[in-house]
Design an enzyme around this catalytic site. Sequence first.
Site, PDB file in Angstrom:
ATOM      1  CD  GLN A 111      -2.549   1.805   0.525  1.00  0.00           C
ATOM      2  OE1 GLN A 111      -3.054   1.009  -0.262  1.00  0.00           O
ATOM      3  NE2 GLN A 111      -2.813   3.099   0.489  1.00  0.00           N
ATOM      4  CD  GLU A 112       2.598   3.607   3.902  1.00  0.00           C
ATOM      5  OE1 GLU A 112       2.000   3.708   4.974  1.00  0.00           O
ATOM      6  OE2 GLU A 112       2.841   4.592   3.163  1.00  0.00           O
TER       7      GLU A 112
END
Length: 473
Positions: free
Chosen positions: A310-311
């Site tokens: 996600q990051e």
Amino acid sequence: MPYCQSEVLKKLIFLLCMLCVLNACNAPSNQLEQILERGELRVVSRYGLTSYYNNGDELAGFEFELAQRFADFLGVNLKISVPDTLSKTLNMIDNGQADIAAAGLTVTRDRQKRLRFGPIYYEATQQLIYRHGTTKPRDITEINTGQLEIVANSSHAEQLTTLQQEIPLLSWTENQSIDTSGLLELVQLELIDYTIVDSNEMAASHSLYPELRVAFDVSDPQPLAWGMRRSDDMSLQLAVNTFFDEIENSGYLDQLIEKYFGHIRRFDYVDSRAIHRRIQTHLPQYESFFKAAALAYNFDWRLLAAIAYQESHWNPEAVSSTGVRGLMMLTQATANEMGVSDRKDPQQSIFAGTAYLTMMKNRLPERIEEPDRTWLALAAYNIGLGHLEDARVLTQKNGGNPDRWADVRENLPLLAKQKWFSQTRYGYARGGEPVRYVGNIRRYYDIMLHHDEVNQNISTPPAEINETLPAAL
């Protein structure tokens, strides 16, 4: 937003010139000319969060807004009807009672023999749905002990027919009278054991059926498109193609997809093939670091990998416009606090990010139990513990449980509204971001779990998988 008159005239002139070329200006009216002459575009759709529904006093839905935009493009009125069944929808296209089926139709081999399809605008995966608390089937061979019911004449029926060639004992019932949402309700009420639903519908409808779960994917991602009558007359299809070219180039299609499917798109259908590729090409380089950090801080390593995806999409060189960087996208302040000398070093980034997440968990009240404790910690990781506490206070003021993620996530977006953030200690925050952030991570985590099951040919019982976390909902 409707087109202005000059834009409509330009489009109409273009389309009429195109029709003259097609028809040598002396043939009988083709389908597009008939639509323009009657001043009305007839569209068949279906009720649902991904298609067409009433939103208070307004009509809404992805398909509705897309159809309205096309009607504006042509300079005609939009007339939408919702047949009782999918069969009637297809029949209305066949017999000319409707011009377009804008109903989230999957493009399949059988349907291409019957319909002409416009450009692909999205993808969805067929998923087997069961009720939480019942035995989760590991694959399609394990459902014969229960009742599987699907929408008649659907792409799901085509997929099961294909699978039946390899699994002769596979059986199901086709329901002629209710739609997907009706079948989901039957599973929720335990009147049937299973149904099959397109993944975008399941994701959009999950809050309405909180007891339902996805067991596994029944198909690969499949394209969705508008359906039109199959004939030698291609006038309407050419107009639809021109329309989609314009809304793609203008960015309108992306905006509409983000509005209705943004939380889905980030982890699936547009992105799912990317994450599956990266599981093969990127993840092996960092898997040992995730496992070591998970062991050190008592996490499931696949959750840590989901956070990192996600990051940064597992890119150690990632840098955002705000200056956060690395696999876990650490701020300089967090890196300093965690003793990181190089934020782009994968091992340092993973261990620091995990340590910081552990800190967030430990600073939450001890009474908060799992899984809410982890979801709230992830929100704090994203937005900061102070803003999370503000949202928890608002949750309690509004009659919710500040220790339950489901209640807090409803109140987090209020931090962006002056009426509410003026009552808080830490003030304004973009509270919708942690809601999307946690949702995406939970879904990436699901993909990681599913990938392990498929590729290792094992099925870990939910109680064992979820000693720290439950299966993503």
